[in-house]
Write an enzyme that holds these catalytic residues in place. Structure first.
Site, PDB file in Angstrom:
ATOM      1  N   ASP A 112      -4.767  60.142  64.112  1.00  0.00           N
ATOM      2  CA  ASP A 112      -4.250  60.209  65.471  1.00  0.00           C
ATOM      3  C   ASP A 112      -5.428  60.123  66.436  1.00  0.00           C
ATOM      4  OD1 ASP A 112      -4.933  62.630  64.250  1.00  0.00           O
ATOM      5  OD2 ASP A 112      -3.623  63.816  65.517  1.00  0.00           O
ATOM      6  N   GLU A 144     -16.926  66.819  62.961  1.00  0.00           N
ATOM      7  CA  GLU A 144     -15.721  66.314  62.298  1.00  0.00           C
ATOM      8  C   GLU A 144     -15.797  64.820  62.011  1.00  0.00           C
ATOM      9  OE1 GLU A 144     -12.228  66.283  64.791  1.00  0.00           O
ATOM     10  OE2 GLU A 144     -13.386  65.797  66.567  1.00  0.00           O
TER      11      GLU A 144
END
Ligand SMILES: *[C@@H]1O[C@H](CO)[C@@H](O)[C@H](O)[C@H]1NC(C)=O
Ligand SMILES: *[C@@H]1O[C@H](CO)[C@@H](O)[C@H](O)[C@H]1NC(C)=O
Ligand SMILES: *[C@@H]1O[C@H](CO)[C@@H](O)[C@H](O)[C@H]1NC(C)=O
Ligand SMILES: *[C@@H]1O[C@H](CO)[C@@H](O)[C@H](O)[C@H]1NC(C)=O
Ligand SMILES: *[C@@H]1O[C@H](CO)[C@@H](O)[C@H](O)[C@H]1NC(C)=O
Ligand SMILES: *[C@@H]1O[C@H](CO)[C@@H](O)[C@H](O)[C@H]1NC(C)=O
Length: 576
Positions: free
Chosen positions: A322, A514
């Site tokens: 996403d 991340e």
């Protein structure tokens, strides 16, 4: 005849009207966290930079009191002023993060054996620092969340969790696969087992594993890695009792994906059942509320409906990617356009189907271990059917690789995504994979700091120039399993690149991120809906796995790799 024509007309009108009015469920049933005027007004007022902040706050009193207080407030004027909203939130909500208690994993110890496999001294020290991070990311939920669930958006989990980090301050589904693999290398089997227990508990409650541990995630999932988590745990411990207890829940999750997330695709006169991401839930995502509202503002009449776009955004969240150009389908059915062309549910993804193929084979093996021969046989047949479907629908002979299939156009999307090679990782293919190296011709291997998520720069975070740890790992593991020395060498070179960029970022920022920039030489990634996050669960897990697998040869310096890689690539181009 006129009568029957009228009847037919009436029937179709009815059908149309009923289709228009399909009432989809909201993201969850809470009138504070998922629907209603408080959520709407607080998020629109932008009291906080990140929409996730408000929906993570704890209620100070029972929800009905808060609802009634808000009704009183808006009886003066339906739109409450920003100052009064802030006052209201201060009065009835607590800032996020108070539902956790400090917890140090009792099974953490300072000498996991895998560290000895790492030859380079600097990398070994760094691996130890990553190993230490589990102590910061481990959290335990307070009992009050179990006693008073109505005051929290947090879903109670009975065992401590290792969270990704940053804004992701709760359990997440697919992230946890790499976290658990890292924990197992760190010899923290109890912590890993507790995390798996939490997921089994979620299946008992919801019938599947939600995206994450918040009620606003409870009607969508994420790539279903639970069976593979159990596989990793079982390989490390040979704990048959645990496997026996987990297996019915794994079967249940598999049924959910087959019943609620599958689609029949007809190719060349044969029907094939494959899976997709699809979330039949209306309304904006509570945690990204204003993003979802702003996106539909631009929609003109006659184009895709708001509700459809919101469903496909949630399906994008369910995919784990996403967001990305991978899910864009323009009005001509092509894989192009912009964010408001997100049509995730109209795409049959290669990686999801490869994952489910591996899941079917793993479940077959688990049932065999437990002596359930009939169930084992059923899963084996399911894996064979899946393989035929992947061959028929996703394989492209000219390119020598697999591609996502577009249900609207009936064609494949022939662009580069690392997910195209997921069948190698899943060991779920029947074609000679030698020419998958043709993909290297796409240029995806030319970047100094990893393989990008795509070659398109859309501004979304699952696109160029970002590189994500789980995708690097699946690609490296997939190539390392191909019975070819060249493929294994590419895998090793990619591992070296990835470890070096993680390491450089760590030296510069003393943090694990991340995602990273493929050209950044240790620069974290960017784009998307929120700032880059630190921590970071899956990054740590992937780094530890690569350091374990390739520790004998990986180096923190920068000598020697590039000429070797260039030579290899030129060999490969001539091969294909
Ligand atoms: C809302 O207003 C009513 C009537 O004035 C009052 O009785 C009630 O206590 C108010 N509710 C809250 C939560 O303030
Ligand atoms: C799956 O779909 C069925 C209808 O086909 C529905 O009744 C059920 O609630 C769905 N399950 C979940 C967990 O959403
Ligand atoms: C359909 O079948 C024909 C004949 O077997 C084959 O040549 C063709 O490639 C198939 N098409 C697809 C899309 O698989
Ligand atoms: C979608 O977004 C693009 C770029 O922001 C915009 O130009 C276009 O008008 C939007 N499309 C629709 C159908 O609203
Ligand atoms: C939006 O609708 C208009 C008119 O119906 C159409 O011409 C246009 O191509 C559509 N745009 C998109 C992005 O679907
Ligand atoms: C199940 O399969 C195993 C191994 O293939 C075999 O040894 C065993 O006898 C089978 N059990 C039954 C009940 O058929």
């Amino acid at each position: 005849a006129k009568m029957s024509r009228l009847l037919v007309l009436w029937f179709f009108t009815l059908l149309l009207v009923s289709c228009e009015n399909v009432v989809l469920p909201p993201p969850c049933d809470s009138d504070i966290y998922c629907t209603g005027p408080i959520l709407d007004q607080v998020q629109r007022a932008k009291l906080y930079d990140d929409d996730k902040y408000f929906v993570d706050m704890k209620l100070k009193v029972q929800p009905d009191i808060i609802l009634s207080a808000f009704q009183n407030l808006s009886s003066e004027s339906p739109t409450v002023s920003v100052e009064k909203l802030q006052e209201f939130v201060n009065m009835y909500f607590e800032k996020p993060g108070t539902e956790w208690e400090q917890w140090t994993p009792p099974d953490w110890h300072s000498k996991p054996t895998f560290l000895n496999k790492i030859t380079d001294k600097q990398l070994r020290e760094w691996a130890f620092n990553i190993h230490q991070l589990w102590k910061l990311l481990g959290k335990k939920i307070q009992n009050s969340v179990n006693d008073h669930p109505e005051l929290y958006s947090l879903i109670y989990s009975p065992y401590p969790v290792v969270v990704p980090g940053g804004r992701f301050r709760e359990l997440y589904y697919w992230d946890s696969y790499w976290v658990i693999n890292g924990l197992l290398l760190s010899e923290m089997t109890d912590t890993a087992k507790g995390m798996i227990h939490n997921f089994l508990h979620l299946i008992d409650r919801y019938g599947f594993v939600p995206n994450g541990g918040r009620i606003y995630y409870e009607r969508r999932s994420q790539p279903p890695f639970l069976t593979l988590m159990v596989e990793s745990y079982y390989q490390a411990t040979k704990d048959e009792e645990f496997l026996r207890a987990a297996l019915p829940r794994l079967d249940q999750e598999y049924s959910f994906w087959m019943q609620n997330r599958s689609v029949s695709v007809s190719v060349n006169g044969s029907e094939h059942r494959l899976n997709r991401f699809e979330v039949p839930v209306g309304l904006p995502r509570p945690e990204s509320y204003t993003d979802d509202l702003e996106l539909v503002e631009g929609l003109s009449e006659g184009n895709i409906s708001k509700q459809q776009l919101w469903m496909d955004l949630k399906a994008g969240a369910e995919s784990g990617w996403d967001f990305t150009s991978r899910w864009f389908v323009d009005s001509n059915g092509q894989n192009s356009g912009s964010f408001n062309n997100t049509r995730t549910s109209q795409i049959v993804p290669t990686d999801l189907n490869a994952l489910l193929c591996r899941t079917e084979k793993t479940l077959a093996a688990f049932h065999q271990t437990m002596g359930n021969n009939a169930s084992a046989e059923q899963y084996e047949r399911a894996a064979e059917r899946r393989l035929r479907a992947i061959d028929a629908v996703l394989w492209n002979d000219q390119q020598g690789a697999w591609f996502d299939y577009n249900l609207l156009s009936g064609r494949k999307h022939l662009d580069f995504y690392p997910s195209n090679l997921a069948p190698l990782w899943a060991q779920c293919y029947s074609h000679d994979p030698v020419c998958v190296f043709a993909l290297q011709g796409s240029g995806a291997l030319q970047f100094p700091n990893g393989v990008p998520t795509s070659l398109k720069e859309s501004g979304q975070q699952w696109d160029y120039p970002n590189a994500w740890p789980p995708l690097q790992h699946m690609l490296i593991e997939g190539l390392s399993k191909v019975p070819s020395e060249d493929a294994k060498q590419i895998a090793e070179d990619l591992a070296q690149k990835w470890i070096r960029s993680n390491w450089k970022a760590y030296i510069a920022h003393e943090a694990m991120f991340e995602k990273y920039d493929v050209n950044g030489d240790g620069k974290p990634g960017g784009g998307g809906e929120y700032e880059v996050q630190l921590g970071f669960g899956w990054t740590n897990g992937v780094a530890l796995q690569l350091l374990d697998q390739y520790g004998a040869t990986l180096t923190s310096g920068s000598r020697g790799v590039c000429p070797g890689l260039l030579l290899l690539l030129s060999v490969l181009f001539t091969l294909c």
